[in-house]
Enzyme design. Sequence first.
Site, mmCIF file in Angstrom:
data_model
loop_
_atom_site.group_PDB
_atom_site.id
_atom_site.type_symbol
_atom_site.label_atom_id
_atom_site.label_comp_id
_atom_site.label_asym_id
_atom_site.label_seq_id
_atom_site.Cartn_x
_atom_site.Cartn_y
_atom_site.Cartn_z
ATOM 1 C CE LYS A 166 78.460 79.274 69.757
ATOM 2 N NZ LYS A 166 78.064 80.650 70.099
ATOM 3 C CE LYS A 186 90.384 83.734 61.430
ATOM 4 N NZ LYS A 186 89.295 84.166 62.315
ATOM 5 C CE LYS A 231 89.526 78.205 69.526
ATOM 6 N NZ LYS A 231 90.094 78.730 68.300
ATOM 7 C CG HIS A 281 85.417 75.803 67.771
ATOM 8 N ND1 HIS A 281 85.448 75.683 69.137
ATOM 9 C CD2 HIS A 281 85.946 77.028 67.495
ATOM 10 C CE1 HIS A 281 85.965 76.784 69.672
ATOM 11 N NE2 HIS A 281 86.276 77.600 68.696
ATOM 12 C CG ASP A 290 91.696 79.424 64.990
ATOM 13 O OD1 ASP A 290 92.075 79.566 66.168
ATOM 14 O OD2 ASP A 290 90.845 80.161 64.457
ATOM 15 N NE ARG A 348 104.197 89.203 80.432
ATOM 16 C CZ ARG A 348 104.859 88.984 79.305
ATOM 17 N NH1 ARG A 348 106.134 88.669 79.328
ATOM 18 N NH2 ARG A 348 104.245 89.066 78.138
ATOM 19 C CD GLU A 357 85.974 82.876 62.646
ATOM 20 O OE1 GLU A 357 86.137 83.501 63.712
ATOM 21 O OE2 GLU A 357 86.872 82.202 62.111
#
Length: 654
Positions: A345, A503, A311, A403, A398, A212, A379
């Site tokens: 991967k 995380k 995703k 995954h 998530d 946009r 992470e």
Amino acid sequence: MREIFLEYSRFFHQDCEVYGPNLEDAIATPLRMLGKEKSKILEIYLKSVLDDGTDDNNLAEMWYHSKASIYFTDKTVYRPFLQAICDTAGTYAQSPDWAGRQPSQPAPVATSAATEPDRPRCAALVRGPVWLSPCEGYNRIGEAAGAFGAPAFEAARTREPPLATIIPVASFDCVVFGATGDLTTRKLLPALYYRYKDGQIPPTSRIIGASRSEITGDQFRERARDALKRFVPGHDLTEEALSAFVDHLGYVAVDGAGEDGWEALAEKLAERPDQVRPYYLATSPDLYGAICRNLARHGLIGEKSRVVLEKPIGKDLKSARAINDAVGEVFPEEQIFRIDHYLGKETVQNLLALRFANTIFERLWTADVIDHVQITVGETVGVEGRAGYYDTSGALRDMVQNHLLQLLCLTAMESPLNLDANSVRDEKLKVLRALKPITVNDVQHVTVRGQYAAGAVEGKPVEGYLTDLGPGSQSRTETFVALKLEVQSWRWAGVPFYLRTGKRLPQKMSEIVVQFRASPFSIFPEESFGREPNRLVIRLQPQEGMKLEVMTKDPGPGGMRLRPTGLDISFEETFKQRYPDAYERLLMDVVRGNPTLFMRRDEVEVAWAWADSLLKAWADRPEAPRPYAAGSWGPTAAIALIERDGRTWHEDLR
């Protein structure tokens, strides 16, 4: 050696009749049919042929112009290879599509005989073999080999052959919706740059950004240039390659859910109606249906179109079905590519090779030998700029639903009939259906939810999750999940799968650990043998590779003392070259129309059905996530989850 060449020649002759003048497919397809080991030598030659740009009427001239000959270090390899070219040329000349054709490539300019082969004589000798009988052609090419002379063999002694074959894809127009977003700048543009730089993307291809934002094409190209300088290492950037790649970028301001800009996009695509046309939706999933409907409304979907969905595809089974229904109304299933970059991967694909190309592992891949499996995806970052999305999602939606479950499927699946896309995905689907649902009665014993608090990561202080959300925020969203899962099948009965992701963990890493059972009896004294079980560690990131831990004798005269030793394969150190990353490989698979490494609709929906049962169990027992310090491996309850089974998390990380 001779059998390999004859096998290739047979495949080639068959494909000439199928592909006719499409020489690229006629050469590349039988190469893939040979398999990796058999095609090692032929790959070198065919890579050079496909990249050389010579006239496709004459295989012998392509051999001459290619650089492949310098890779053969001795005549025992080189001469049979020439014989194979000649045999192939003989069958090739018999193809009805090529009868009566004449070579047209001019002879090259002569160069110094002191440092170069006698190229003019070589060119004259190889000009005719394609149109001769195999016997006569072989004699001519044999003379040409002599004309090529010793310089080629000498050069081979100081030059390593390439280990990866890059086969160009068909010319395409890739439209990226969400072109000014983070995914495009961080992942998609660098991936496309590398494929262009390596010669895999034809120069007639275009990458068209769509969003946009009211910017011009020049402004978009300048943003792309800045992004590549930021996210591509300096040693991989050259001004020439960067400028050439950016010249292939275009931009159209389009409202994905509205009407603005679609006519301009249609006009731009109409310039090349026969191109392969991937549409990459790097947008919110809420826009997937609207964008696809607009594509159909403006006549932008054809047989060569594909749509790529990032995703998360929904936030539960109901919303996933709604998205799949909306996209499926426009695109047939074979044109829908639901991407999970973990499946692209190198190590994940090597997991298939490890299991199904090596009997030493496949025969041990059972509950009788394997004690348990661990899958960890860690992470170091927090929610960064995704706080709004993440707080409505959490670690289960998530990371686990896509995954981690995909990694579990590849680890636990049975052997597919072949590498056909549906055969592989059928076996993954069986694993998802065999997952034991987690009920409200089990949830406290087999799951742990956590939320990071303030701490330190990589030596730097970081804030907690609630602070990252904003002042005064309250949230029960999990940033860490640990699970103990069961695959209810004969192969895996009684083998737990421990999964964890989060995380603000100490390291950014992804790995699969297959822990084998301890030896039932030891002949060694207890003081010299800790009875460490064997362990296979499959590293996805960083430093992709595999390590098999075995017991060996400690060197020296101190008696029979044993210790665990790792048989370590680091892909980077072993192969000494850069391999395409996940997005690079998957984007090229989209162009080829190969969906093997993408998720099918039923996979996504069965995974969501399992995740929904866990979400419901958590909702029925409402407990706040357990806090854990940033920089740690999650709540202490996650350690207890595995320790109470007499096991421990693998944390020997690099």
